[in-house]
Design an enzyme around this catalytic site. Structure first.
Site, PDB file in Angstrom:
ATOM      1  CB  ILE A  51     -20.398  26.439  18.043  1.00  0.00           C
ATOM      2  CG1 ILE A  51     -20.583  24.970  17.655  1.00  0.00           C
ATOM      3  CG2 ILE A  51     -19.777  27.251  16.899  1.00  0.00           C
ATOM      4  CD1 ILE A  51     -21.624  24.761  16.566  1.00  0.00           C
ATOM      5  CB  THR A  52     -15.583  24.454  20.212  1.00  0.00           C
ATOM      6  OG1 THR A  52     -14.250  24.150  19.772  1.00  0.00           O
ATOM      7  CG2 THR A  52     -15.947  23.574  21.399  1.00  0.00           C
ATOM      8  CD1 TRP A  53     -15.772  18.158  15.889  1.00  0.00           C
ATOM      9  CD2 TRP A  53     -13.596  18.379  16.337  1.00  0.00           C
ATOM     10  NE1 TRP A  53     -15.168  16.939  15.667  1.00  0.00           N
ATOM     11  CE2 TRP A  53     -13.826  17.050  15.936  1.00  0.00           C
ATOM     12  CE3 TRP A  53     -12.293  18.753  16.679  1.00  0.00           C
ATOM     13  CZ2 TRP A  53     -12.818  16.090  15.857  1.00  0.00           C
ATOM     14  CZ3 TRP A  53     -11.284  17.809  16.613  1.00  0.00           C
ATOM     15  CH2 TRP A  53     -11.547  16.495  16.199  1.00  0.00           C
ATOM     16  CG  HIS A  54     -14.863  18.833  22.456  1.00  0.00           C
ATOM     17  ND1 HIS A  54     -13.831  19.731  22.651  1.00  0.00           N
ATOM     18  CD2 HIS A  54     -15.909  19.289  23.189  1.00  0.00           C
ATOM     19  CE1 HIS A  54     -14.252  20.692  23.466  1.00  0.00           C
ATOM     20  NE2 HIS A  54     -15.505  20.454  23.786  1.00  0.00           N
TER      21      HIS A  54
ATOM     22  NE  ARG B  62     -18.461  24.544  25.644  1.00  0.00           N
ATOM     23  CZ  ARG B  62     -18.572  25.294  24.567  1.00  0.00           C
ATOM     24  NH1 ARG B  62     -18.566  26.619  24.674  1.00  0.00           N
ATOM     25  NH2 ARG B  62     -18.700  24.751  23.360  1.00  0.00           N
TER      26      ARG B  62
ATOM     27  N   GLY C 271     -13.937  23.338  30.732  1.00  0.00           N
ATOM     28  CA  GLY C 271     -12.517  23.634  30.816  1.00  0.00           C
ATOM     29  C   GLY C 271     -11.861  23.924  29.489  1.00  0.00           C
TER      30      GLY C 271
ATOM     31  CB  CYS D 213     -14.424  30.282  19.415  1.00  0.00           C
ATOM     32  SG  CYS D 213     -13.679  28.789  20.118  1.00  0.00           S
TER      33      CYS D 213
END
Length: 264
Positions: A77-80, A73, A195, A213
């Protein structure tokens, strides 16, 4: 637009492993491209995981070597993880695809969902996602000018190594801008993937191990934290689903306008 279906892949104890969800995205993407299924939104929670978009810099990853899944995507970088509602809209768009319009629709649905709970959120120019605005700089805790903020003035300053004072999870206490929903997408063959991730009631300290981010001068927020009360994924899912359906139904899908150079 075509019919829109929602698929609840799993929440809570049934949270869906990231790789499993990614594989399902690709399967549905191929089926949507072939017009075998309608536009589809996958809704779910993930177990804790860091994912890095194509623009992620090495300096934004966890310092302790925590594994990160590199994905296809956009964004960084992010966290889920638990307490975060993740949505993967897989939608066929007219070509040439207007990616920005698609992102704006996702933002609008989430802004409306937050408003239903009495939380005012907005967009910030040049930064995708949905935000809770902080106070003007002079009214923030300490009242320091951004000229004295080491995150801005010192290129080598790393908030991950400077304790809770600069932690993204404490942005609300500092009364800074804070992101409540991140958005990162990919479009292939005119069909969207990936998304949004809406922070409902997660432990936002997971974000303190990265530069979320890639943004060093703001932080993260959650619905529960901003509202000051307990709120659950189960409570939020139908609200987000309804607003996504409304926004997508209202949308007039059109190809991206390509401006031709003026004749000389």
């Amino acid at each position: 637009m075509s019919d829109l279906r929602f698929v609840h892949m799993g929440f809570g104890a049934d949270a869906v492993d990231y790789q499993e969800a990614w594989d399902e995205q690709r399967r549905v993407h191929a089926a949507r491209f072939a017009d075998e299924v309608p536009d589809t939104v996958l809704l779910l929670e993930h177990p804790p995981v860091y994912t890095a978009g194509r623009r992620t810099d090495p300096s934004e990853r966890p310092l302790d070597g925590t594994p990160v899944i590199d994905v296809d995507r956009g964004g960084k970088i992010t966290w889920h993880g638990p307490g975060q509602l993740v949505g993967y809209p897989i939608q066929k768009l007219p070509r040439p695809v207007d990616v920005i319009a698609h992102v704006r629709r996702l933002e609008e649905a989430l802004i409306r969902a937050c408003a239903e709970y009495g939380l005012e959120t907005t967009r910030i120019e040049g930064r995708s996602g949905v935000w809770v605005l902080g106070d003007p700089v002079e009214q923030r805790l300490g009242g320091l000018s951004l000229d004295f903020d080491p995150r801005i003035a010192d290129e080598e300053f790393d908030p991950r190594m400077n304790g809770p004072e600069y932690a993204p999870s404490n942005a609300g206490q500092r009364r800074e801008d804070r992101k409540i929903a991140a958005i990162g997408i990919r479009v292939a063959k005119g069909v969207t993937m990936h998304g949004f991730a809406l922070n409902v009631n997660p432990d936002n300290r997971w974000f303190d191990r990265i530069i979320p981010c890639g943004i060093r001068d703001a932080g993260v927020a959650s619905l529960a934290g901003e509202l000051g009360r307990d709120i659950t994924i189960e409570e939020v899912v139908p609200v987000v689903e309804r607003h996504l359906r409304e926004v997508m139904a209202e949308a007039v899908l059109a190809p991206r306008v390509i401006e031709k150079p003026a004749a000389v």
